[in-house]
Design an enzyme around this catalytic site. Structure first.
Site, mmCIF file in Angstrom:
data_model
loop_
_atom_site.group_PDB
_atom_site.id
_atom_site.type_symbol
_atom_site.label_atom_id
_atom_site.label_comp_id
_atom_site.label_asym_id
_atom_site.label_seq_id
_atom_site.Cartn_x
_atom_site.Cartn_y
_atom_site.Cartn_z
ATOM 1 N N GLU A 41 -43.376 34.776 9.134
ATOM 2 C CA GLU A 41 -43.739 34.889 7.677
ATOM 3 C C GLU A 41 -44.275 33.509 7.209
ATOM 4 O O GLU A 41 -44.459 32.983 6.450
ATOM 5 C CB GLU A 41 -41.879 34.275 7.362
ATOM 6 C CG GLU A 41 -40.581 34.970 8.156
ATOM 7 C CD GLU A 41 -40.475 34.693 9.226
ATOM 8 O OE1 GLU A 41 -38.955 34.684 10.258
ATOM 9 O OE2 GLU A 41 -41.839 33.984 10.465
ATOM 10 N N CYS A 53 -36.470 31.831 10.924
ATOM 11 C CA CYS A 53 -36.059 30.870 11.323
ATOM 12 C C CYS A 53 -36.058 29.366 10.770
ATOM 13 O O CYS A 53 -36.581 29.687 9.165
ATOM 14 C CB CYS A 53 -37.199 30.118 12.973
ATOM 15 S SG CYS A 53 -38.358 29.750 12.324
ATOM 16 N N HIS A 82 -45.351 31.915 12.933
ATOM 17 C CA HIS A 82 -44.355 33.164 12.264
ATOM 18 C C HIS A 82 -45.353 33.650 11.557
ATOM 19 O O HIS A 82 -45.761 33.288 10.751
ATOM 20 C CB HIS A 82 -43.349 32.220 12.366
ATOM 21 C CG HIS A 82 -42.650 31.076 13.714
ATOM 22 N ND1 HIS A 82 -41.278 31.398 13.669
ATOM 23 C CD2 HIS A 82 -42.909 31.381 15.121
ATOM 24 C CE1 HIS A 82 -40.489 30.941 14.882
ATOM 25 N NE2 HIS A 82 -41.516 30.853 14.982
ATOM 26 N N CYS A 113 -39.112 28.292 9.310
ATOM 27 C CA CYS A 113 -39.631 29.026 8.224
ATOM 28 C C CYS A 113 -39.405 29.076 6.788
ATOM 29 O O CYS A 113 -39.722 29.624 5.965
ATOM 30 C CB CYS A 113 -39.215 30.946 8.788
ATOM 31 S SG CYS A 113 -41.088 30.667 10.443
#
Length: 144
Positions: free
Chosen positions: A73, A99, A71, A102
């Site tokens: 992040e 999410c 992801h 993260c």
């Protein structure tokens, strides 16, 4: 917008920059961008994609996202760690709300504020950030 504070103006600008950075993603289903900012300096950036050295294809033949796609992040946080900079007290600007996985990284990285534009389908990540007393703010960018 005339009554926007300097911080709100900066938040919108950094979020727009994260949205532009998302365009670097090779993912077809969803492109997400992230910027880590500390003391008005961008200390890291990231977008969703496969790990370094892997093929630049995020989805399999059935258009399902591959399990090893990172992801935005996570990419920004690991990139700042690699650089030797500290994300302690930084703000994360990300085009989609984090999410759960993260959010755990955000907490451990010492990030104190998360600003995002689009909501992810699950809210467990945002709920965890709030539980950790991390400031969370959603800003609708509308049409860029």
């Amino acid at each position: 917008m005339a009554n926007e504070s300097k911080q709100q103006l900066l938040d919108r600008r950094y979020l727009k920059m994260a949205a532009i950075w998302a365009q670097n993603s090779y993912c077809k289903r969803r492109k997400v961008g992230a910027l880590l900012v500390k003391d008005k300096m961008i200390i890291s950036d990231g977008y969703n994609g496969t790990p370094s050295g892997f093929e630049n294809e995020c989805e399999d033949e059935n258009n399902i996202t591959k399990a090893y796609v990172l992801h935005a992040e996570a990419n920004a946080i690991t990139k700042v760690a690699k650089s030797g900079n500290s994300s302690q007290g930084a703000t994360l600007y990300v085009t989609s709300s984090p999410c759960l996985e993260c959010s755990k990284l955000i907490i451990q990285a010492g990030i104190k504020r998360v600003v995002f534009s689009e909501s992810y389908r699950l809210e467990d990540g945002i709920n965890l950030l709030k539980r950790a007393d991390i400031e969370v703010e959603q800003i609708d960018l509308g049409d860029l």
